[in-house]
Design an enzyme around this catalytic site. Structure first.
Site, short mmCIF file in Angstrom:
data_model
loop_
_atom_site.label_atom_id
_atom_site.label_comp_id
_atom_site.label_asym_id
_atom_site.label_seq_id
_atom_site.Cartn_x
_atom_site.Cartn_y
_atom_site.Cartn_z
N ARG A 109 0.84 -1.19 -0.08
CA ARG A 109 0.14 -0.10 -0.08
C ARG A 109 1.00 1.28 -0.24
O ARG A 109 0.50 2.30 -0.78
CB ARG A 109 -0.99 0.19 1.12
CG ARG A 109 -2.19 -0.93 0.98
CD ARG A 109 -2.67 -1.34 2.35
NE ARG A 109 -1.70 -2.30 2.72
CZ ARG A 109 -1.91 -3.56 2.25
NH1 ARG A 109 -2.76 -3.80 1.66
NH2 ARG A 109 -0.69 -4.38 2.76
N ARG A 159 11.72 3.55 2.72
CA ARG A 159 11.30 2.83 3.62
C ARG A 159 12.56 1.91 4.02
O ARG A 159 13.09 1.17 3.31
CB ARG A 159 9.88 1.87 3.43
CG ARG A 159 9.85 0.68 4.05
CD ARG A 159 8.58 -0.02 3.97
NE ARG A 159 7.45 0.75 4.27
CZ ARG A 159 6.17 0.10 4.75
NH1 ARG A 159 6.00 -1.32 4.44
NH2 ARG A 159 5.28 0.96 5.02
N HIS A 196 6.22 5.82 11.19
CA HIS A 196 5.56 5.66 9.85
C HIS A 196 4.45 7.16 9.75
O HIS A 196 3.22 6.97 9.65
CB HIS A 196 4.75 4.73 9.79
CG HIS A 196 4.33 4.06 8.54
ND1 HIS A 196 4.38 4.85 7.33
CD2 HIS A 196 4.00 2.94 8.04
CE1 HIS A 196 3.99 4.18 6.33
NE2 HIS A 196 3.78 2.98 6.53
#
Ligand code: NCD
Length: 429
Positions: A109, A159, A196
């Site tokens: 996602r 990430r 996050h």
């Protein structure tokens, strides 16, 4: 800055690196230890350029007014995207910008919604997802990789399994910029068990939209009035404040929980309830506990939905529920052994539990959900409170709004929107 081997090791432990051998990568991270260890408040200015965010590293950077403005831009992008004319306008906003998606930890996602967000605004994307296909296998350090990306791209979205790597890369970019060389913004798309921030952004955008209580079918007919009058929620108000937010599952290792909790901590009169098994790995970590206490937030840590808060079982009391999966990929054999005797079904929703929730209370989940653990069984998907698929789509709009903010394109979006729609959504009264 010089550092002894032992102190480097201590720093590496702190930044989430477990390897006992100290590599150049470790040393690169260690040189930022003093900057990393400061309180959030002392850092935010370094990640700003004037009124705008330059680097997006932790959720504490999103002030309530910025959250509102990003949500407004996201709504505008969403509505403009409904017409071909609006899509053409958006895609012509940033075609001169290129983004690198540097994702060395699994992602579906976050990766795809950032990519879609870039595509909406005309930003070209490229990706490195598997470090074995990059020069890191030839011994290149992560910091060299970042500097190389900054030579070719205008933005790095990253990430990593390493906590605080994104933050260190932001310091590296600032340093490079001060020496008069090319530097680009860093966006943290998940850093170890740490933060996050853009997930927290889409979570809060979903909550803002839900607690706006607008009826998309009929703007004249207020859902809030109906909930107050016919359903007995007399004290219910519009907006995020004054609400009780429940979090359930892997509170200890869930970076999305940490980022969202810190974001909600900025909203007046909220209560947070954390439902997790009484195991240190899965319960809230001390640093989050301290940060919530510092902010004066009322929070409860309980081990079941049946525990009472304000004289009511948690499941009946909460205004919103944030479910998470247990992140077994981080388990050690000792963790697995400690699970014996814990009834994990207590951390899974069931249609019976959902029936007892408030009729307006949204169910969120950052996803992926774990089909084997079953924290949200698919029978719940059809319930109007099941928000997780809409939440994921909201991620695309709010990330597009964030990119527009970083690249200073949001004013143009506002002008086009006013020209097209002559209306505005407000979230806070
Ligand atoms: C989460 C993550 O990666 O932190 N997922 C996401 O980004 N939507 C949560 C998880 O992996 O459980």
């Amino acid at each position: 800055m010089t550092c002894s081997l032992t102190s480097r090791r201590a720093v590496c432990d702190k930044v989430g690196m477990s390897s006992p051998t100290v590599s150049q990568d470790d040393r690169d991270l260690a040189q930022y230890a003093a900057l990393l260890d400061r309180p959030v408040r002392a850092k935010v200015n370094e990640f700003q350029r004037g009124e705008r965010l330059r680097h997006v590293i932790f959720s504490g950077q999103f002030s309530p007014p910025l959250l509102e403005s990003l949500a407004e831009t996201a709504d505008m992008i969403r509505l403009l995207s409904k017409s071909r004319q609006g899509q053409d306008f958006l895609i012509n906003l940033l075609p001169h910008k290129r983004a690198m998606l540097y994702f060395t930890q699994p992602s579906t996602r976050t990766f795809l919604s950032f990519m879609s967000a870039c595509q909406i605004l005309g930003i070209t994307c490229n990706e490195v997802r598997d470090p074995s296909t990059s020069s890191e296998t030839k011994g290149e350090t992560r910091f060299d990789s970042i500097r190389m990306f900054s030579s070719y791209f205008d933005l790095i979205i990253m990430r990593s399994p390493i906590a605080r790597l994104a933050e260190s890369c932001a310091y590296l970019m600032n340093q490079v910029e001060r020496s008069g060389q090319r530097a680009v913004p860093i966006v943290n798309a998940g850093s170890g068990a740490d933060e996050h921030p853009t997930q927290a952004l889409l979570d809060i955008y979903t909550l803002q939209r839900t607690f706006n209580f607008e009826n998309p079918q009929n703007a004249q007919h207020s859902r809030l009035d109906e909930l107050r009058k016919s359903q007995g929620y007399v004290d219910l108000t519009k907006g995020l404040s004054g609400k009780t937010y429940g979090f359930c599952g892997d509170i200890g290792r869930g970076r999305t929980v940490r980022s969202l909790a810190m974001l909600l901590a900025q909203i007046p009169n909220v209560q947070l309830v954390f439902v997790a098994p009484q195991l240190p790995k899965l319960m809230m970590r001390d640093d989050l506990r301290e940060r919530l206490r510092d902010r004066g937030v009322t929070f409860y840590e309980v081990d079941s939905f049946e525990a009472e808060v304000d004289g009511q079982p948690v499941i009946e009391r909460i205004d919103a529920l944030y479910m998470t999966r247990v992140q077994k990929e981080h388990d050690t054999p000792a963790d697995t052994a400690s699970y014996a005797g814990i009834d994990f079904t207590r951390y899974c929703l069931s249609p019976e539990l959902v029936k007892r929730m408030r009729s307006y209370a949204p169910i969120l989940h950052p996803f992926p959900r774990d089909q084997h653990f079953g924290e949200i069984p698919p029978e719940i998907d059809a319930d109007p409170r099941a928000m997780y698929f809409r939440q994921a789509r909201n991620g695309m709009w709010i990330r597009a709004a964030l990119l527009a903010h970083i690249f200073d394109a949001d004013n143009q979006i506002q002008r086009e929107f006013r020209h097209e729609f002559h209306e505005r959504h407000r979230y806070v009264e």
